[in-house]
Scaffold this motif. Structure first.
Motif, short mmCIF file in Angstrom:
data_model
loop_
_atom_site.label_atom_id
_atom_site.label_comp_id
_atom_site.label_asym_id
_atom_site.label_seq_id
_atom_site.Cartn_x
_atom_site.Cartn_y
_atom_site.Cartn_z
N ASN A 228 0.82 -1.21 0.00
CA ASN A 228 0.00 0.00 0.00
C ASN A 228 0.85 1.26 0.00
O ASN A 228 0.52 2.25 -0.66
N GLU A 229 1.95 1.23 0.72
CA GLU A 229 2.84 2.38 0.74
C GLU A 229 3.47 2.62 -0.63
O GLU A 229 3.61 3.77 -1.07
N ALA A 230 3.83 1.54 -1.31
CA ALA A 230 4.41 1.67 -2.65
C ALA A 230 3.39 2.26 -3.63
O ALA A 230 3.72 3.14 -4.44
N LEU A 231 2.16 1.77 -3.57
CA LEU A 231 1.11 2.29 -4.45
C LEU A 231 0.87 3.77 -4.18
O LEU A 231 0.76 4.58 -5.10
N GLU A 232 0.79 4.12 -2.91
CA GLU A 232 0.55 5.51 -2.50
C GLU A 232 1.65 6.43 -3.01
O GLU A 232 1.39 7.50 -3.58
N ASN A 233 2.90 6.02 -2.84
CA ASN A 233 4.03 6.89 -3.17
C ASN A 233 4.19 7.11 -4.67
O ASN A 233 4.81 8.09 -5.09
N ASP A 234 3.64 6.22 -5.48
CA ASP A 234 3.79 6.34 -6.93
C ASP A 234 2.67 7.15 -7.58
O ASP A 234 2.70 7.35 -8.80
N LEU A 235 1.70 7.61 -6.80
CA LEU A 235 0.56 8.33 -7.35
C LEU A 235 0.76 9.84 -7.27
O LEU A 235 1.40 10.34 -6.34
N PRO A 236 0.20 10.60 -8.24
CA PRO A 236 0.25 12.07 -8.15
C PRO A 236 -0.67 12.57 -7.04
O PRO A 236 -1.50 11.82 -6.51
N ASN A 237 -0.56 13.84 -6.69
CA ASN A 237 -1.19 14.40 -5.49
C ASN A 237 -2.65 14.04 -5.26
O ASN A 237 -3.00 13.47 -4.23
N ALA A 238 -3.53 14.42 -6.19
CA ALA A 238 -4.96 14.22 -5.96
C ALA A 238 -5.31 12.74 -5.87
O ALA A 238 -6.08 12.32 -5.00
N LYS A 239 -4.71 11.91 -6.72
CA LYS A 239 -4.99 10.48 -6.70
C LYS A 239 -4.39 9.83 -5.46
O LYS A 239 -4.96 8.90 -4.88
N LYS A 240 -3.24 10.31 -5.06
CA LYS A 240 -2.62 9.82 -3.82
C LYS A 240 -3.54 10.11 -2.64
O LYS A 240 -3.72 9.26 -1.76
N SER A 241 -4.13 11.28 -2.61
CA SER A 241 -5.00 11.67 -1.51
C SER A 241 -6.21 10.74 -1.39
O SER A 241 -6.52 10.24 -0.31
N ILE A 242 -6.90 10.50 -2.51
CA ILE A 242 -8.09 9.66 -2.41
C ILE A 242 -7.73 8.19 -2.16
O ILE A 242 -8.50 7.46 -1.54
N PHE A 243 -6.54 7.78 -2.62
CA PHE A 243 -6.11 6.41 -2.33
C PHE A 243 -5.89 6.23 -0.83
O PHE A 243 -6.31 5.23 -0.24
N VAL A 244 -5.25 7.21 -0.20
CA VAL A 244 -5.04 7.16 1.26
C VAL A 244 -6.38 7.14 1.99
O VAL A 244 -6.59 6.37 2.93
N LEU A 245 -7.31 7.99 1.56
CA LEU A 245 -8.61 8.06 2.22
C LEU A 245 -9.44 6.80 2.02
O LEU A 245 -10.38 6.54 2.78
#
Length: 406
Positions: A228-245
């Motif tokens: 999950n951390e790897a997926l999160e770190n590879d995403l751009p800002n807005a997509k990273k935010s909704i992935f975390v949420l």
């Protein structure tokens, strides 16, 4: 949230958030020439962008590798929950099937038909799965990665998209070994499995592959968190935010990470409130836009897993009575959120002198400490900030009770 200095330090490390430097410069110049009314359109656009950002995640692999179970785990669902992906030892997926997140429907997992099944040969698979629609790919195997998985990976690479190799059912492997009465050194066995997968992929033409070893039923073990951390770190800002949420609430650390993301949105909502102007509630001199406050708090509550549906799913999965979990949520944030709740949340704000310095707002892009005490911006910021703090603390208590965390 700490005092003004700690808030400032935390915020400085996070900003600018969701905005390019060019957009921040425009906000500053627009504010100087036209005040908050002139910056409202860009912030409106950013809020809408966050609300409408889509994240499409493809999960592919051979039949029986646990794709559906993985999708359910990533959405915090059991196979018996409403909206869960169908789980079976046979080929249950005959076409790309969309599974939206329970409360963030723009986050979608796609269960793709098994590679190499009788219905889909590898060649036909590449043509019919519409790979362009997905943001990234999870390639799952329950044994060794084979020729079909390598073909898929190479096609994904050709498209310029990220892919992640996941070796599933690690718990089943260890269970089988123990059933045979063999002693097992988990650390050594994990290293052997990982090295074997990496070697086979390298031999097939995938240089320096990373392989994540997981169990979809034991998400606190093996590589599930690391994935999950790897997926999160590879995403751009807005997509990273909704992935975390979209993370299922499994730990206090996840709650804190979500709260950090939501805090980035508080100043934007407060600015919109400041642009709309004072909409007083009868009996209370709240200078805020009530609809923005209500909508913001409801959204925060859902993202932190404190709405009724999320609490019930958590109760079902952990075997805890839902009433026991609800008892950990600080009133009045449980139940209907309306103007009466806002009145109670904001009452203290009407009698306490509010200043930008007290709230540590000198970090906020553009706005800084320009607004005076009692402004709509400051009042909305304070109420949302306090509500998010209470919701975060409640969510942390719920997780501790649900999973027996000390």
């Amino acid at each position: 949230m700490g005092g003004a200095s700690s808030s400032k330090q935390a915020a400085q490390s996070e900003n600018p958030t969701f905005f390019t430097q060019e957009e921040l410069n425009k906000l500053k110049s627009d504010f100087v020439t036209g005040g908050v009314e002139k910056v409202k359109p860009l912030i409106d656009k950013k809020v809408a962008e966050l609300d409408n950002t889509e994240l499409n995640i493809a999960v592919t692999g051979e039949t029986g590798t646990g794709k559906s179970t993985f999708i359910n785990a990533m959405r915090g669902l059991r196979s018996t929950d409403v909206g869960a992906a169908e789980v079976g030892t046979w080929e249950t997926t005959m076409k790309p099937t969309r599974y939206p997140h329970p409360h963030l429907p723009n986050v979608c997992y796609w269960d793709l038909p098994g590679i190499g099944s009788t219905e889909f040969t590898a060649g036909r698979y590449l043509k019919e799965m519409k790979f362009e629609r997905y943001d990234f790919f999870i390639i799952i195997s329950a044994c060794r990665f084979k020729e079909n998985e390598v073909k898929i990976a190479k096609e994904i690479k050709r498209l310029g998209k990220n892919f992640y190799f996941v070796r599933s059912k690690i718990d089943v492997d260890f269970y089988s070994i123990r059933k045979e009465g063999k002693e097992i050194n988990e650390e050594k066995e994990l290293k052997y499995i990982r090295n074997d997968c990496v070697r086979k992929l390298a031999e097939a033409g995938i240089p320096t592959p990373t392989v994540f070893l997981i169990s979809s039923f034991e998400q606190d073990r093996y590589d599930f968190v690391r994935l999950n951390e790897a997926l999160e770190n590879d995403l751009p800002n807005a997509k990273k935010s909704i992935f975390v949420l979209a993370f299922p609430n499994r730990s206090v650390e996840i709650i804190q990470k979500k709260s950090k993301e939501l805090m980035k949105r508080v100043w934007m909502l407060a600015t919109l409130s400041g642009a709309v102007g004072a909409v007083p509630v009868p009996g209370v001199s709240l200078a805020c836009d009530i609809s923005i406050l209500v909508g913001g708090i409801i959204s925060f509550r859902k993202c932190l897993g404190l709405d009724d549906a999320s609490l019930q799913r958590l109760a079902n999965s952990t075997g805890k009575p839902v009433e026991e979990l609800k008892a950990e949520v600080k009133p009045p944030l449980l139940g209907k959120i309306d103007k009466n709740v806002i009145m109670r949340l904001g009452w203290g704000a009407t009698v306490v002198a509010i200043s930008a310095m007290e709230l540590g707002l000198d970090f906020v892009p553009v706005i800084g400490s320009i607004f005076g005490a009692g402004s709509s911006f400051l009042m909305t910021y304070k109420i949302l900030n306090d509500a998010l703090k209470d919701l975060t603390e409640s969510a942390e208590r719920v997780v501790k009770v649900a999973f027996g965390i000390d």
